[in-house]
Design an enzyme around this catalytic site. Structure first.
Site, PDB file in Angstrom:
ATOM      1  N   LYS A   1       0.594  -1.280  -0.186  1.00 31.12           N
ATOM      2  CA  LYS A   1      -0.050   0.052   0.062  1.00 31.12           C
ATOM      3  C   LYS A   1       0.870   1.260  -0.002  1.00 31.12           C
ATOM      4  O   LYS A   1       1.416   1.810   1.076  1.00 31.12           O
ATOM      5  CB  LYS A   1      -0.848   0.054   1.234  1.00 31.12           C
ATOM      6  CG  LYS A   1      -2.030   1.265   1.011  1.00 31.12           C
ATOM      7  CD  LYS A   1      -2.510   1.818   2.621  1.00 31.12           C
ATOM      8  CE  LYS A   1      -1.725   2.804   2.787  1.00 31.12           C
ATOM      9  NZ  LYS A   1      -1.997   4.364   1.833  1.00 31.12           N
TER      10      LYS A   1
ATOM     11  N   GLU B   1       9.856   1.926  10.370  1.00 30.35           N
ATOM     12  CA  GLU B   1      10.814   3.040  10.179  1.00 30.35           C
ATOM     13  C   GLU B   1      10.056   4.126  10.335  1.00 30.35           C
ATOM     14  O   GLU B   1       9.094   4.468   9.685  1.00 30.35           O
ATOM     15  CB  GLU B   1      11.536   2.971   8.758  1.00 30.35           C
ATOM     16  CG  GLU B   1      12.166   1.555   8.467  1.00 30.35           C
ATOM     17  CD  GLU B   1      13.702   1.462   9.314  1.00 30.35           C
ATOM     18  OE1 GLU B   1      13.969   2.306   9.708  1.00 30.35           O
ATOM     19  OE2 GLU B   1      14.207   0.519   8.798  1.00 30.35           O
TER      20      GLU B   1
ATOM     21  N   CYS C   1      13.028  11.602   6.883  1.00 28.97           N
ATOM     22  CA  CYS C   1      13.161  11.306   8.101  1.00 28.97           C
ATOM     23  C   CYS C   1      14.388  11.431   8.848  1.00 28.97           C
ATOM     24  O   CYS C   1      14.408  11.669  10.068  1.00 28.97           O
ATOM     25  CB  CYS C   1      12.958   9.655   8.197  1.00 28.97           C
ATOM     26  SG  CYS C   1      13.726   8.881   7.158  1.00 28.97           S
TER      27      CYS C   1
ATOM     28  N   GLU D   1       8.903  16.383  15.229  1.00 27.23           N
ATOM     29  CA  GLU D   1       9.315  16.407  14.002  1.00 27.23           C
ATOM     30  C   GLU D   1       8.381  17.193  13.070  1.00 27.23           C
ATOM     31  O   GLU D   1       7.085  17.311  13.162  1.00 27.23           O
ATOM     32  CB  GLU D   1       9.170  14.860  13.483  1.00 27.23           C
ATOM     33  CG  GLU D   1       9.629  14.692  11.902  1.00 27.23           C
ATOM     34  CD  GLU D   1       9.409  13.491  11.501  1.00 27.23           C
ATOM     35  OE1 GLU D   1       8.366  12.878  11.447  1.00 27.23           O
ATOM     36  OE2 GLU D   1      10.326  12.910  10.981  1.00 27.23           O
TER      37      GLU D   1
HETATM   38  P1  NAD Z   1       2.166   8.493   7.719  1.00 22.71           P
HETATM   39  O1  NAD Z   1       2.277   7.873   8.844  1.00 22.71           O
HETATM   40  O2  NAD Z   1       1.055   9.652   7.542  1.00 22.71           O
HETATM   41  O3  NAD Z   1       1.763   7.576   6.576  1.00 22.71           O
HETATM   42  C1  NAD Z   1       2.613   6.455   6.043  1.00 22.71           C
HETATM   43  C2  NAD Z   1       1.933   5.520   5.526  1.00 22.71           C
HETATM   44  O4  NAD Z   1       0.858   4.878   6.289  1.00 22.71           O
HETATM   45  C3  NAD Z   1       0.840   5.877   4.307  1.00 22.71           C
HETATM   46  O5  NAD Z   1       0.976   4.951   3.239  1.00 22.71           O
HETATM   47  C4  NAD Z   1      -0.581   6.142   5.178  1.00 22.71           C
HETATM   48  O6  NAD Z   1      -1.492   5.992   4.163  1.00 22.71           O
HETATM   49  C5  NAD Z   1      -0.439   4.835   6.002  1.00 22.71           C
HETATM   50  N1  NAD Z   1      -1.314   5.142   6.726  1.00 22.71           N
HETATM   51  C6  NAD Z   1      -1.932   6.066   7.434  1.00 22.71           C
HETATM   52  N2  NAD Z   1      -2.706   6.057   8.618  1.00 22.71           N
HETATM   53  C7  NAD Z   1      -2.508   4.555   8.709  1.00 22.71           C
HETATM   54  C8  NAD Z   1      -3.281   3.540   9.556  1.00 22.71           C
HETATM   55  N3  NAD Z   1      -4.354   4.199  10.342  1.00 22.71           N
HETATM   56  N4  NAD Z   1      -3.270   2.200   9.149  1.00 22.71           N
HETATM   57  C9  NAD Z   1      -2.354   1.793   8.337  1.00 22.71           C
HETATM   58  N5  NAD Z   1      -1.635   2.579   7.668  1.00 22.71           N
HETATM   59  C10 NAD Z   1      -1.783   4.172   7.728  1.00 22.71           C
HETATM   60  O7  NAD Z   1       3.507   9.332   7.091  1.00 22.71           O
HETATM   61  P2  NAD Z   1       3.991  10.018   5.889  1.00 22.71           P
HETATM   62  O8  NAD Z   1       3.298  11.551   6.246  1.00 22.71           O
HETATM   63  O9  NAD Z   1       3.162   9.503   4.550  1.00 22.71           O
HETATM   64  O10 NAD Z   1       5.363  10.046   5.875  1.00 22.71           O
HETATM   65  C11 NAD Z   1       6.206  10.992   6.575  1.00 22.71           C
HETATM   66  C12 NAD Z   1       6.613  10.077   7.899  1.00 22.71           C
HETATM   67  O11 NAD Z   1       7.204   9.237   7.423  1.00 22.71           O
HETATM   68  C13 NAD Z   1       7.478  11.137   8.600  1.00 22.71           C
HETATM   69  O12 NAD Z   1       7.311  11.116  10.163  1.00 22.71           O
HETATM   70  C14 NAD Z   1       8.971  10.512   8.399  1.00 22.71           C
HETATM   71  O13 NAD Z   1       9.933  10.684   9.314  1.00 22.71           O
HETATM   72  C15 NAD Z   1       8.545   9.070   8.267  1.00 22.71           C
HETATM   73  N6  NAD Z   1       9.696   8.443   7.491  1.00 22.71           N
HETATM   74  C16 NAD Z   1      10.390   7.512   8.039  1.00 22.71           C
HETATM   75  C17 NAD Z   1      11.327   7.057   7.554  1.00 22.71           C
HETATM   76  C18 NAD Z   1      12.454   5.958   7.977  1.00 22.71           C
HETATM   77  O14 NAD Z   1      13.207   5.255   7.188  1.00 22.71           O
HETATM   78  N7  NAD Z   1      12.564   5.976   9.378  1.00 22.71           N
HETATM   79  C19 NAD Z   1      11.691   7.313   5.888  1.00 22.71           C
HETATM   80  C20 NAD Z   1      10.692   8.201   5.644  1.00 22.71           C
HETATM   81  C21 NAD Z   1       9.743   8.807   6.105  1.00 22.71           C
END
Ligand code: NAD
Length: 495
Positions: A178, A253, A287, A388
C-alpha cells in the site's frame, strides 16, 4: 477532471478497478493542481490482494522456484528499473514535489537494492548444530514468513518500497504493497516492471488508497504474516497495535528529530554545508532531516553567520528543474503543519533569523512553498526542538561541552540519526558510542547504502532495513530433528 488518467491497481497479476468504483485525485505540489486519479481501494480489494498473495506464496510458480532463479528475477527487475529510472523519477517529482535531482539519484540507486538482495537469495543457509544428544541430527532451515504487507510514505516512495520489497522477495515471501495516497502513481508504474521481469502473478500486489480504508484492513488481515511500515511515529504506534493483535512480525521505520552536532575543531565550511544539506535538501521532508543544529558555543556566531549566508542562496522553484535546490512541501496538510510549527516556535520565544513564512517568490508558482527557515535562541525543551516538523525548518541550539551535546542530542523521544563534525578521532568515536541513534555520520550527513543497516532507536523504529541482516527480518527459523540411532527412546520422558 475527465482528462486525468484513471489508474488501476495490481491484484493477482491483473490491472483492476477498485471495488468501490471510486477514484481520488493526486495533486502536483508545484502546481497545486490534480494530475492523476488514483483508485480508492477498500477492504474488499485488500481481501482480494491478500488472497492473491497467499495463493502465489503456496503456488508452484513461486514456491518451487529455486532461490537462484528467484534472485535472477530480482536482477532482471533491477535492469528494468535502471532503464526506466528517468521516467519513474519524473513521475515521483510530479507526484510528491521532491527535487528531480534527488528523485533521479534515488531511482538510479534503487536497482542496487534488488541486485544486493537478489544476490543474497541463494545464500540463505541454515546450520547443522552439533547437538548435545546422541543419535540425533539437528539442523535449521531459514524459511519465508508468507504474505508481507508493505506500507510506505510519500517522501521517498520507491526507495522505501525497495528497502522492503527487495529483501521480502529475495527471502521468498509475497507482498501486498500500500503506497502513500500522496504518491501512488510511481508505485503503479513500478508495478508494471514486476510483470515484465517475469514475477508470477500475485507475488506483488498493489492496493492504493487511504490509511484507514486500505492500511488498517491490510495490517489486520489474518493472512498477513509480516508488516513492514515506514511513516510517522504516531501512525507507527497504531500500526504496531494492530499488528500486535494478530501477533505479526513487524518492522517500523519512523520519524526523527536528528541532531547535527558541530564542534569548534570542525572544518567549519564543510560543517556548514553538512548542516544545510541535512535540513534543506529534500525540503526537510526526510526522516533523517538534521532539524537540530547543535553548535559548540565558541563558534556559535561565526557558524550561524556562515549558515545563514549559505541558506539564503538556496534556489527555490520548479522541482523538475535540475537546478532547483528547495522545492515545495508535498501536501497541503503538511504545508499547514510546517507553518503551524513556525508560529509555535515564534510564540515560544525562538528567534526567526531566516524565512519563517510561505515563499512568495514568482518561481514558486502556486505551489506549497515555505521559505528555508532558521531559528536561533532555541531551547532544547521547546516544541520546535522536540517534535518532527518535516519541513525546511532548522533550530540552532548552542552547547558547551561534549556531555551537554550528548544530553541535548539524546533528549528527544526519537533516535533515528545524528551527525558529528569534528577533527578529533577520540571525539568522533566517543560521540558515535554515546549518541542514541540508529545511524551516526561523522563529517558527513545523509549517506545511505543498500549495504549498511538503517533504522531507529526509541520512537524512531523497530528493526533494520538494508544490509546483510535485513533479510532476516523476512525469514523465520525452523529447527529440524532427525533420529539417526534407530532405537526407540523411553516414550514417557523428554528426549
Ligand atoms: P504517515 O504515517 O502519515 O503515512 C505512512 C503510510 O501509512 C501511508 O501509506 C499512509 O496511508 C499509511 N497510514 C496512515 N494511517 C494509517 C493507519 N491508520 N493504518 C495503516 N496505515 C496508515 O507518514 P507520511 O506523512 O506519509 O510520511 C512522513 C513520515 O514518515 C515522517 O514522520 C517521516 O519521518 C517518516 N519516514 C520515516 C522513514 C524511516 O526510514 N525511518 C523514512 C521516510 C519517512
Amino acid at each position: 477532471m475527465s482528462e486525468l488518467k484513471k489508474h488501476r491497481m495490481l491484484i493477482a497479476g491483473q490491472w483492476v478497478e477498485p471495488a468501490s468504483a471510486t477514484w481520488f485525485e493526486s495533486v502536483n505540489p508545484y502546481t497545486a493542481a490534480p494530475w492523476a486519479l488514483i483508485p480508492r481501494g477498500n477492504r474488499e480489494d485488500v481481501d482480494s490482494a491478500v488472497a492473491a498473495a497467499k495463493s502465489a506464496f503456496y503456488g508452484d510458480a513461486w514456491h518451487k522456484l529455486t532461490a537462484t532463479a528467484r534472485g535472477a528475477l530480482l536482477f532482471k527487475l533491477a535492469d528494468l528499473i535502471a532503464a526506466d529510472a528517468a521516467k519513474l523519477s519524473e513521475i515521483e517529482t510530479t507526484d510528491n514535489g521532491k527535487l528531480i535531482a534527488e528523485m533521479r539519484g534515488q531511482l538510479n540507486y534503487i536497482p542496487q537494492w534488488f541486485r544486493y538482495f537478489g544476490g543474497l537469495a541463494d545464500k540463505i543457509e541454515g546450520r547443522v548444530i552439533p547437538i548435545d544428544k546422541p543419535g540425533v541430527f539437528n539442523f535449521t532451515r531459514e524459511e519465508p514468513l508468507g504474505v508481507v504487507a508493505a506500507v510506505t510514505p510519500w517522501n521517498s516512495p520507491l526507495l522505501l518500497a525497495a528497502w522492503k520489497l527487495a529483501p521480502a522477495l529475495a527471502a521468498g515471501n509475497t507482498v501486498v504493497w500500500k503506497p502513500s495516497e500522496f504518491s501512488s502513481v510511481s508505485a503503479l508504474a513500478f508495478g508494471e516492471l514486476f510483470e515484465r521481469a517475469g514475477f508470477p502473478p500475485g507475488v506483488v500486489n498493489i492496493v492504493t488508497g487511504f490509511g484507514g480504508e486500505v492500511g488498517e484492513p491490510l495490517i489486520s488481515h489474518r493472512d498477513v504474516a509480516k508488516v513492514a511500515f515506514t511513516g510517522g511515529d504516531k501512525t507507527g504506534e497504531h500500526v504496531y497495535q494492530l499488528a500486535a493483535r494478530g501477533l505479526k512480525h513487524v518492522t517500523l521505520e519512523l520519524g526523527g528529530k536528528s541532531a547535527n552536532i558541530v564542534f569548534d575543531d570542525a572544518e567549519i565550511d564543510q560543517a556548514v554545508k553538512g548542516v544545510v544539506s541535512g535540513i534543506f535538501a529534500a525540503t526537510g521532508q526526510t526522516c533523517i532531516a538534521g532539524s537540530r543544529a547543535l553548535i559548540h558555543r565558541p563558534i556559535l556566531d561565526r557558524f550561524t553567520d556562515e549558515l545563514l549566508a549559505l541558506a539564503k542562496t538556496a534556489k527555490m522553484g520548479d522541482p523538475l528543474d535540475m537546478g532547483t535546490q528547495v522545492g515545495p512541501i508535498t501536501t497541503r496538510p503538511q504545508y499547514d503543519k510546517v507553518l503551524d510549527y513556525i508560529r509555535i516556535a515564534k510564540a515560544e520565544g525562538a528567534v526567526c533569523r531566516l524565512g519563517g513564512a510561505p515563499a512568495q517568490r514568482p518561481e514558486c508558482g502556486s505551489g506549497w512553498f515555505v521559505e528555508p527557515t532558521i531559528f536561533t535562541g532555541v531551547k532544547p525543551e521547546m516544541r520546535i526542538a522536540q517534535e518532527e516538523v518535516f519541513g525546511p525548518v532548522l533550530s540552532i541550539i548552542p552547547f558547551d561541552t561534549e556531555d551537554d551535546a550528548v544530553g541535548i542530542a539524546n533528549g528527544t523521544v526519537y533516535g533515528l540519526a545524528a551527525g558529528v563534525w569534528t577533527k578529533s578521532i577520540r571525539r568522533a568515536l566517543s560521540m558515535s558510542e554515546r549518541l542514541e541513534a540508529g545511524t551516526v555520520w561523522v563529517n558527513t550527513y545523509r549517506a545511505v547504502s543498500y549495504m549498511s543497516p538503517f533504522g531507529g532507536y526509541k520512537r524512531s523504529g523497530i528493526g533494520r532495513e538494508s544490509g546483510i541482516d535485513a533479510i532476516r527480518e523476512y525469514l523465520q527459523t525452523k529447527s529440524v530433528w532427525i533420529d539417526i540411532a534407530g532405537n526407540a527412546p523411553n516414550p514417557f520422558v523428554m528426549r
